[in-house]
Design an enzyme around this catalytic site. Sequence first.
Site, PDB file in Angstrom:
ATOM      1  N   ASP A  32       0.849  -1.191   0.000  1.00 17.69           N
ATOM      2  CA  ASP A  32       0.000   0.000   0.000  1.00 17.69           C
ATOM      3  C   ASP A  32       0.885   1.242   0.000  1.00 17.69           C
ATOM      4  O   ASP A  32       1.704   1.427   0.908  1.00 17.69           O
ATOM      5  CB  ASP A  32      -0.895  -0.013   1.239  1.00 17.69           C
ATOM      6  CG  ASP A  32      -1.947   1.073   1.218  1.00 17.69           C
ATOM      7  OD1 ASP A  32      -1.846   1.993   0.381  1.00 17.69           O
ATOM      8  OD2 ASP A  32      -2.868   1.005   2.044  1.00 17.69           O
ATOM      9  N   LEU A  33       0.720   2.099  -0.994  1.00 12.62           N
ATOM     10  CA  LEU A  33       1.562   3.295  -1.076  1.00 12.62           C
ATOM     11  C   LEU A  33       1.270   4.302   0.033  1.00 12.62           C
ATOM     12  O   LEU A  33       2.023   5.250   0.208  1.00 12.62           O
ATOM     13  CB  LEU A  33       1.428   3.961  -2.445  1.00 12.62           C
ATOM     14  CG  LEU A  33       2.428   3.448  -3.502  1.00 12.62           C
ATOM     15  CD1 LEU A  33       2.127   2.011  -3.872  1.00 12.62           C
ATOM     16  CD2 LEU A  33       2.417   4.318  -4.750  1.00 12.62           C
ATOM     17  N   ALA A  56       0.020   5.078  -8.408  1.00 14.19           N
ATOM     18  CA  ALA A  56      -0.003   6.504  -8.091  1.00 14.19           C
ATOM     19  C   ALA A  56      -1.395   6.944  -7.662  1.00 14.19           C
ATOM     20  O   ALA A  56      -2.386   6.251  -7.910  1.00 14.19           O
ATOM     21  CB  ALA A  56       0.430   7.339  -9.302  1.00 14.19           C
ATOM     22  N   THR A  58      -4.052   9.271  -8.781  1.00 12.62           N
ATOM     23  CA  THR A  58      -4.327   9.935 -10.052  1.00 12.62           C
ATOM     24  C   THR A  58      -5.610  10.766 -10.035  1.00 12.62           C
ATOM     25  O   THR A  58      -5.983  11.338 -11.060  1.00 12.62           O
ATOM     26  CB  THR A  58      -4.421   8.900 -11.188  1.00 12.62           C
ATOM     27  OG1 THR A  58      -5.430   7.932 -10.866  1.00 12.62           O
ATOM     28  CG2 THR A  58      -3.085   8.195 -11.388  1.00 12.62           C
ATOM     29  N   ASP A  98       2.984  15.759 -16.790  1.00 10.44           N
ATOM     30  CA  ASP A  98       3.096  17.138 -17.275  1.00 10.44           C
ATOM     31  C   ASP A  98       2.578  18.146 -16.250  1.00 10.44           C
ATOM     32  O   ASP A  98       2.868  19.336 -16.346  1.00 10.44           O
ATOM     33  CB  ASP A  98       2.314  17.297 -18.576  1.00 10.44           C
ATOM     34  CG  ASP A  98       0.833  17.024 -18.406  1.00 10.44           C
ATOM     35  OD1 ASP A  98       0.036  17.979 -18.501  1.00 10.44           O
ATOM     36  OD2 ASP A  98       0.445  15.862 -18.188  1.00 10.44           O
ATOM     37  N   TYR A 121      -2.180  17.935  -6.984  1.00  8.29           N
ATOM     38  CA  TYR A 121      -1.698  16.748  -7.682  1.00  8.29           C
ATOM     39  C   TYR A 121      -0.307  16.979  -8.250  1.00  8.29           C
ATOM     40  O   TYR A 121       0.605  16.157  -8.053  1.00  8.29           O
ATOM     41  CB  TYR A 121      -2.673  16.362  -8.787  1.00  8.29           C
ATOM     42  CG  TYR A 121      -2.151  15.299  -9.724  1.00  8.29           C
ATOM     43  CD1 TYR A 121      -2.009  13.982  -9.293  1.00  8.29           C
ATOM     44  CD2 TYR A 121      -1.782  15.607 -11.027  1.00  8.29           C
ATOM     45  CE1 TYR A 121      -1.518  13.003 -10.152  1.00  8.29           C
ATOM     46  CE2 TYR A 121      -1.308  14.638 -11.889  1.00  8.29           C
ATOM     47  CZ  TYR A 121      -1.165  13.339 -11.449  1.00  8.29           C
ATOM     48  OH  TYR A 121      -0.669  12.377 -12.292  1.00  8.29           O
ATOM     49  N   LYS A 125       3.245  15.025  -7.229  1.00 11.21           N
ATOM     50  CA  LYS A 125       4.103  14.331  -8.188  1.00 11.21           C
ATOM     51  C   LYS A 125       5.501  14.939  -8.228  1.00 11.21           C
ATOM     52  O   LYS A 125       6.497  14.214  -8.365  1.00 11.21           O
ATOM     53  CB  LYS A 125       3.461  14.362  -9.578  1.00 11.21           C
ATOM     54  CG  LYS A 125       2.167  13.572  -9.692  1.00 11.21           C
ATOM     55  CD  LYS A 125       2.356  12.082  -9.457  1.00 11.21           C
ATOM     56  CE  LYS A 125       3.077  11.414 -10.596  1.00 11.21           C
ATOM     57  NZ  LYS A 125       3.168   9.926 -10.418  1.00 11.21           N
ATOM     58  N   TRP A 146      -1.928  12.652 -20.516  1.00 10.77           N
ATOM     59  CA  TRP A 146      -3.183  12.221 -21.136  1.00 10.77           C
ATOM     60  C   TRP A 146      -3.211  10.704 -21.407  1.00 10.77           C
ATOM     61  O   TRP A 146      -3.410  10.255 -22.532  1.00 10.77           O
ATOM     62  CB  TRP A 146      -3.410  12.985 -22.439  1.00 10.77           C
ATOM     63  CG  TRP A 146      -3.534  14.471 -22.301  1.00 10.77           C
ATOM     64  CD1 TRP A 146      -3.151  15.253 -21.248  1.00 10.77           C
ATOM     65  CD2 TRP A 146      -4.076  15.377 -23.269  1.00 10.77           C
ATOM     66  NE1 TRP A 146      -3.414  16.584 -21.494  1.00 10.77           N
ATOM     67  CE2 TRP A 146      -3.985  16.684 -22.737  1.00 10.77           C
ATOM     68  CE3 TRP A 146      -4.618  15.217 -24.539  1.00 10.77           C
ATOM     69  CZ2 TRP A 146      -4.420  17.816 -23.428  1.00 10.77           C
ATOM     70  CZ3 TRP A 146      -5.042  16.345 -25.230  1.00 10.77           C
ATOM     71  CH2 TRP A 146      -4.959  17.617 -24.676  1.00 10.77           C
TER      72      TRP A 146
END
Length: 281
Positions: A32-33, A56, A58, A98, A121, A125, A146
């Site tokens: 589990d992250l 991740a 997301t 991005d 977010y 990241k 994307w």
Amino acid sequence: MKLLVFGKTGQVARELQRLAPDAVSLGRDEADLMNPAACAAAIAGSDAAAVINAAAWTAVDKAETEETSATTVNGDAPTAMARAAAAKGLPFLHISTDYVFDGTGDQPFTPDHPTGPLGAYGRSKLAGEQGVRAAGGNHLILRTSWVVSAHGANFVKTMLRLGAERDSLRVVADQIGGPTPASAIAEALLAGAEAMVAGARGGTHHFSGQPDTSWAEFARAIMAEAGLSCRIEDIPTAEYPTPAKRPLNSRLDCSAFTAAFGIPRPDWRKGLSAIVKELRP
């Protein structure tokens, strides 16, 4: 080559399992992250030759109200993984986004362009990128954009569903980027892992689909590919407000990755055709 992969149900993780069925893939029940120490322990106890983090947080909008959790998953966990991999001398490959950039201008962002996330977010990241670099091991941070596939929640699946239900849709036309098939990302990661195990150096790189397009033009391509008559009406981002601010410019300069690993940008149109065929045989 023995691989340890974090992630089982995400878009890229699913494609990694399809392409590398012998890899050990760890789901949330196994690593589990939200528990970075457990992720590090999984690497410490593994006999893998390389580690790929394909897991991740997301949920971009949800991160605005749950930034601490998003940062644990996207920042602290990859940092712990990278440190554990570095301690064993293992290549560590990590997917970024991005969203670490501010989305200004109309030129593709190079890997060394100054970062400036617009929201939680992107900040989470970016924290992961910084932690992976600071760990000191041979790492590959692969920024993409994307992401689409036949799995999970993504733009292609949403457009296919809505396009079958409605005569027209209003889609943002002033956000520009490169739709990227998850299958192409998985292929790039596997090629990168193999090269790094053989001695190649990683670094921070970009990898996105081509040609760059808008969400509205992408939606039109999806309708055409699926044979749907739903009309797409262009609207500006201002007419589609979301909790998290989206970058207008998501173009990524991928030339350094192609030069280093010999992997060109994938054509999203071919990827889209494969996705639609899988979803609507």
